[in-house]
Write a protein that holds these residues in place. Structure first.
Motif, mmCIF file in Angstrom:
data_model
loop_
_atom_site.group_PDB
_atom_site.id
_atom_site.type_symbol
_atom_site.label_atom_id
_atom_site.label_comp_id
_atom_site.label_asym_id
_atom_site.label_seq_id
_atom_site.Cartn_x
_atom_site.Cartn_y
_atom_site.Cartn_z
ATOM 1 N N ILE A 103 -41.936 2.579 28.783
ATOM 2 C CA ILE A 103 -43.339 2.499 29.194
ATOM 3 C C ILE A 103 -44.112 1.501 28.338
ATOM 4 C CG2 ILE A 103 -44.259 4.347 27.724
ATOM 5 C CD1 ILE A 103 -45.876 5.279 30.171
ATOM 6 N N THR A 104 -43.688 1.305 27.093
ATOM 7 C CA THR A 104 -44.348 0.331 26.228
ATOM 8 C C THR A 104 -43.992 -1.097 26.618
ATOM 9 O OG1 THR A 104 -44.250 1.918 24.398
ATOM 10 C CG2 THR A 104 -44.703 -0.375 23.829
ATOM 11 N N PHE A 105 -42.748 -1.310 27.000
ATOM 12 C CA PHE A 105 -42.263 -2.660 27.285
ATOM 13 C C PHE A 105 -42.568 -3.103 28.712
ATOM 14 C CE2 PHE A 105 -38.231 -5.358 27.975
ATOM 15 C CZ PHE A 105 -38.927 -6.520 27.691
ATOM 16 N N MET B 172 -39.092 -10.222 23.888
ATOM 17 C CA MET B 172 -38.498 -10.470 25.195
ATOM 18 C C MET B 172 -39.512 -10.518 26.328
ATOM 19 S SD MET B 172 -35.345 -10.814 24.411
ATOM 20 C CE MET B 172 -34.608 -10.821 26.034
ATOM 21 N N GLY B 173 -40.796 -10.297 26.023
ATOM 22 C CA GLY B 173 -41.825 -10.400 27.047
ATOM 23 C C GLY B 173 -42.002 -11.830 27.525
ATOM 24 N N PHE C 145 -37.883 -10.293 31.879
ATOM 25 C CA PHE C 145 -37.704 -8.850 31.734
ATOM 26 C C PHE C 145 -39.021 -8.092 31.859
ATOM 27 C CE2 PHE C 145 -34.075 -10.657 29.459
ATOM 28 C CZ PHE C 145 -33.029 -9.886 29.950
ATOM 29 N N SER C 146 -40.127 -8.786 31.834
ATOM 30 C CA SER C 146 -41.425 -8.126 31.845
ATOM 31 C C SER C 146 -41.700 -7.444 33.189
ATOM 32 C CB SER C 146 -42.536 -9.145 31.555
ATOM 33 O OG SER C 146 -42.355 -9.757 30.299
ATOM 34 N N LEU D 138 -38.446 -15.220 22.444
ATOM 35 C CA LEU D 138 -37.203 -15.431 23.178
ATOM 36 C C LEU D 138 -37.417 -15.306 24.681
ATOM 37 C CD1 LEU D 138 -34.173 -15.899 23.214
ATOM 38 C CD2 LEU D 138 -33.825 -13.451 22.812
ATOM 39 N N GLY D 139 -38.275 -14.374 25.084
ATOM 40 C CA GLY D 139 -38.531 -14.184 26.503
ATOM 41 C C GLY D 139 -39.140 -15.404 27.159
#
Length: 232
Positions: free
Chosen positions: A169-171, A71-72, A89-90, A77-78
């Motif tokens: 925090i990772t995403f 999703m990044g 979403f990033s 998909l992002g």
């Protein structure tokens, strides 16, 4: 004198915004998934059940990484969402809400599924024999009877969203005012020498909110159950 500092208010407001968005956005899918697991039998049902509950056993960092690569902004998909719909979403609160929703989704589904399984299927069959369609039976019988479980699932998911840290925090990283929810704000204070008092204050705030959510879950569940039984 205010009880909360401006920093705490920002973190608290963002946490509530992220949690509410995550719960409301995932609720329709949660109800559908719970109904399918409770009422349908099909090949691969166990696999679907396992996939839905996978975030419960996966390390949160793994969940965040999977969201990042999918999703990044450069994810499979992002990238499509950003190119054709302008949705990203990033490094935004929307990404934090998505991460929280994924992690809390199994808790919501579990509670709602148990509520569906507790409904007497003879009531649904009786309505069908009287001419009611599947959708009418679902919305007039099944859904109202599962309302306490739905409320309980929503509140539990909300509490879980408030405490999400690893996948967030990772995403979407730890950006002040954008993705720095209460857990991430605590982490920032813990990493800062001499900021133990601020971290302790946020810890108390998190405990109070979570406790209130759990108590509210019990209270709302009972109220909905009494209303469904016509006692209030």
């Amino acid at each position: 004198m205010s009880l909360l500092t401006e920093y705490e208010v920002v973190a608290l407001t963002l946490s509530l915004k992220v949690a509410l968005t995550a719960v409301c956005a995932s609720l329709p899918l949660g109800i559908l998934a719970a109904w399918v697991l409770a009422r349908c039998n099909f090949p691969g049902k166990s696999l679907l059940d396992g996939i839905i509950h996978l975030p419960l056993v996966l390390p949160p960092v793994v969940v965040g990484y999977l969201l990042l690569v999918s999703m990044g902004r450069s994810g499979w998909l992002g990238a499509w969402l950003y190119k054709y719909l302008g949705i990203s979403f990033s490094f935004s609160w929307r990404g934090a809400a998505l991460a929280a929703a994924v992690v809390a989704f199994p808790l919501m589904v579990r509670a709602i599924r148990q509520a569906f399984e507790a409904v007497d299927t003879r009531l649904e069959l009786a309505a069908r024999t009287l001419g009611a369609g599947r959708l009418k039976v679902f919305f007039t019988i099944s859904l109202p009877l599962t309302a306490p479980g739905i409320v309980s699932g929503m509140v539990l998911a909300f509490a879980r969203c408030l405490g999400e840290f690893g996948s967030t925090i990772t995403f979407v990283s730890n950006i002040p005012g954008e993705t720095r929810t209460i857990p991430l704000a605590m982490y920032s204070f813990i990493e800062t020498p001499g900021a133990e008092a601020q971290a302790a204050r946020l810890c108390v705030i998190a405990i109070v909110i979570s406790l209130v959510s759990l108590v509210a879950s019990q209270w709302l569940g009972k109220r909905v159950q009494l209303r469904a039984n016509g006692q209030c």
